[in-house]
Design a protein around this motif. Structure first.
Motif, PDB file in Angstrom:
ATOM      1  N   HIS A 113       0.825  -1.208   0.000  1.00  0.00           N
ATOM      2  CA  HIS A 113       0.000   0.000   0.000  1.00  0.00           C
ATOM      3  C   HIS A 113       0.856   1.255   0.000  1.00  0.00           C
ATOM      4  N   GLY A 114       1.969   1.223   0.742  1.00  0.00           N
ATOM      5  CA  GLY A 114       2.836   2.393   0.777  1.00  0.00           C
ATOM      6  C   GLY A 114       3.444   2.687  -0.569  1.00  0.00           C
ATOM      7  N   LEU A 115       3.915   1.649  -1.242  1.00  0.00           N
ATOM      8  CA  LEU A 115       4.544   1.851  -2.543  1.00  0.00           C
ATOM      9  C   LEU A 115       3.514   2.215  -3.605  1.00  0.00           C
ATOM     10  N   GLY A 116       2.340   1.563  -3.497  1.00  0.00           N
ATOM     11  CA  GLY A 116       1.311   1.855  -4.487  1.00  0.00           C
ATOM     12  C   GLY A 116       0.871   3.306  -4.433  1.00  0.00           C
ATOM     13  N   GLY A 117       0.965   3.926  -3.246  1.00  0.00           N
ATOM     14  CA  GLY A 117       0.567   5.320  -3.114  1.00  0.00           C
ATOM     15  C   GLY A 117       1.714   6.283  -3.277  1.00  0.00           C
ATOM     16  N   GLY A 118       2.891   5.788  -3.672  1.00  0.00           N
ATOM     17  CA  GLY A 118       4.033   6.665  -3.876  1.00  0.00           C
ATOM     18  C   GLY A 118       4.609   7.228  -2.587  1.00  0.00           C
ATOM     19  N   ARG A 119       4.472   6.470  -1.467  1.00  0.00           N
ATOM     20  CA  ARG A 119       4.914   6.991  -0.172  1.00  0.00           C
ATOM     21  C   ARG A 119       6.095   6.199   0.368  1.00  0.00           C
ATOM     22  N   ALA A 120       6.936   5.667  -0.476  1.00  0.00           N
ATOM     23  CA  ALA A 120       8.077   4.875  -0.013  1.00  0.00           C
ATOM     24  C   ALA A 120       9.108   5.771   0.655  1.00  0.00           C
ATOM     25  N   PRO A 121       9.702   5.305   1.767  1.00  0.00           N
ATOM     26  CA  PRO A 121      10.748   6.088   2.424  1.00  0.00           C
ATOM     27  C   PRO A 121      12.059   5.967   1.662  1.00  0.00           C
TER      28      PRO A 121
END
Length: 461
Positions: A113-121
């Motif tokens: 979900h994090g990567l799919g929303g472009g929110r990767a650290p």
């Protein structure tokens, strides 16, 4: 019940009647036929807050820091109104916004979900043995070894097995901070009383039977148990010891996706036969969990402890006369179980090159400063640290640092690795072998069938 109802607005509901303690209803207490205006209800709530037991929790549930080695892959933002964490000493250019998540399927779900929303650290830490479950799905970016070398970190600064744990399909996806093997702790006072010391260290056993004799001697010297080993309801503890003994016999385990699991029956059964003798009541507590085993050893009522290097700080804090060594080579092939904490680069569609360069700088500085991390018992992966003369004075860590040359990670598959369901599956099928003396071969057959079922499923990421 009556008091709660009165404060939650139930007496404002048309037709609602409160029940008295004697079970009757009081007409005088019947609610009004028409409810008050919504604005009046809001004012009343503001004056009379809901009772604590009915309020929604305001703070997010705390996660267990002991299970935290793979962060939820989502963008960190500073929390307004909270004090900022101090910047890492030596890295004034780095500001950290750390997050944590449980191991296992939960973190995979959060990662997707994090990567799919472009929110990767910019950076994350995982257990290296979990890499086969992350890299194929595009969750991670490979490391640029030339850029890493600009900051003084090179391939030759790592042992072969540690470095290989971070590779997938020819690319390097993780850089290990450490290795944390399964080892043998021992009480030096009890070992001396049992006549097992050679100089300032315990002697190496020459065979499985010789090691059993050493455990028996430790039991007589300690007046309690010869060896403490906690495994009940702990698939990880069971797996670590069994896999070590299995590999020492030359056993091979292969988990080809879409195929059938390979487990060599003879060494698999022999490893369990030997562990059954270790946990026999004549040598120690036969049905201990890890907390029982630790308590017994820390209290001085046991001569040896089988566990991971991460237990060292607790043992030292107890003031025990202890030393440590790799699991003795009982069957001829040097081998030990281990995993590593490893740095990974979560995939980003739009990479900030300046930020990524600072990530490389940060990782390089952490590796070079990992001597302090060895204080937690872990073996630094960066060889210039363990090869420094100062490391030889760090005891007992220096006495088992060489185990990094013989460590073995879980057989690669998308479902294996620390904190995975794979280890729980192992305990589910094989714990009765140790608890109740069940047939090891039957347990191995069930475990193999369960693995075959997993091998027929696709990687969820």
């Amino acid at each position: 019940m009556e008091a709660v109802a009165g404060r939650t607005g139930l007496d404002e509901v048309p037709g609602f009647t409160k029940e008295c303690s004697d079970g009757t209803t009081d007409p005088a207490r019947r609610a009004p036929a028409r409810p008050p205006h919504p604005a009046a209800r809001r004012r009343r709530r503001a004056r009379s807050p809901r009772p604590r037991e009915l309020r929604e929790p305001r703070r997010r549930e705390r996660r267990d820091p002991a299970q935290v080695l793979a962060p939820a892959l989502r963008r960190r933002r500073p929390h307004h109104g909270r004090p900022r964490r101090p910047r890492q000493r030596g890295q004034p250019h780095v500001r950290r916004h750390p997050d944590r998540a449980h191991l296992g399927s939960a973190v995979l779900h959060e990662a997707r979900h994090g990567l799919g929303g472009g929110r990767a650290p910019d950076l994350a830490i995982i257990h290296a043995a979990r890499l086969p479950g992350y890299a194929p799905g595009g969750l991670l970016d490979p490391w640029d070894l030339d850029l890493l070398a600009e900051f003084g970190v090179r391939r030759e600064d790592f042992g072969d097995r540690v470095w290989e744990s971070g590779t997938f399909d020819g690319d390097v996806y993780s850089i290990a901070l450490d290795s944390h093997p399964f080892i043998l702790f021992y009480n030096t006072d009890h070992a001396a009383a049992a006549g097992l010391m050679e100089g300032d260290r315990m002697r190496q056993p020459t065979s499985p039977d010789d090691f059993l004799d050493m455990v028996t001697a430790m039991k007589e010297a300690s007046g309690g148990s010869g060896l403490s080993y906690g495994y009940v309801n702990d698939g990880a503890q069971m797996w670590r010891l069994w896999y070590t003994l299995y590999l020492q016999q030359g056993g091979v385990m292969e988990l080809p996706i879409g195929g059938e699991a390979r487990i060599d029956d003879e060494p698999a059964v022999e490893a369990f036969r030997f562990i059954q003798q270790l946990v026999d009541p004549s040598r120690g507590v036969p049905n201990a969990d890890i907390q029982t085993a630790l308590a017994e050893f820390i209290s001085g009522d046991s001569g040896m402890l089988l566990s991971g290097v991460w237990e060292l700080p607790s043992l030292q804090a107890a003031g025990l006369p202890i030393d440590a060594m790799p699991i003795p080579n009982l069957y001829g092939t040097p081998a030990a179980y281990a995993d590593s904490h490893a740095f990974v680069l979560p995939h980003q569609n739009d990479v900030d090159e300046d930020a990524r360069r600072e990530v490389y700088r940060f990782v390089a500085e952490i590796l070079k400063d990992s001597f302090d991390w060895a204080g937690a018992g872990h073996v630094p992966a960066y060889l210039p640290v363990t090869e420094d003369p100062a490391y030889a004075d760090l005891l007992p860590q220096a006495n088992y640092a060489a185990v990094a040359e013989i460590i073995n990670y879980d057989p690669p598959a998308w479902f294996t690795g620390s904190g995975s369901d794979f280890q729980s599956l192992f305990a589910e099928n094989l714990q009765p072998v140790l608890l109740a003396g069940a047939d090891p071969q039957a347990g191995i057959d069930r475990f193999r069938a369960a693995l075959d079922e997993l091998l027929g499923k696709p990687n969820p990421v």
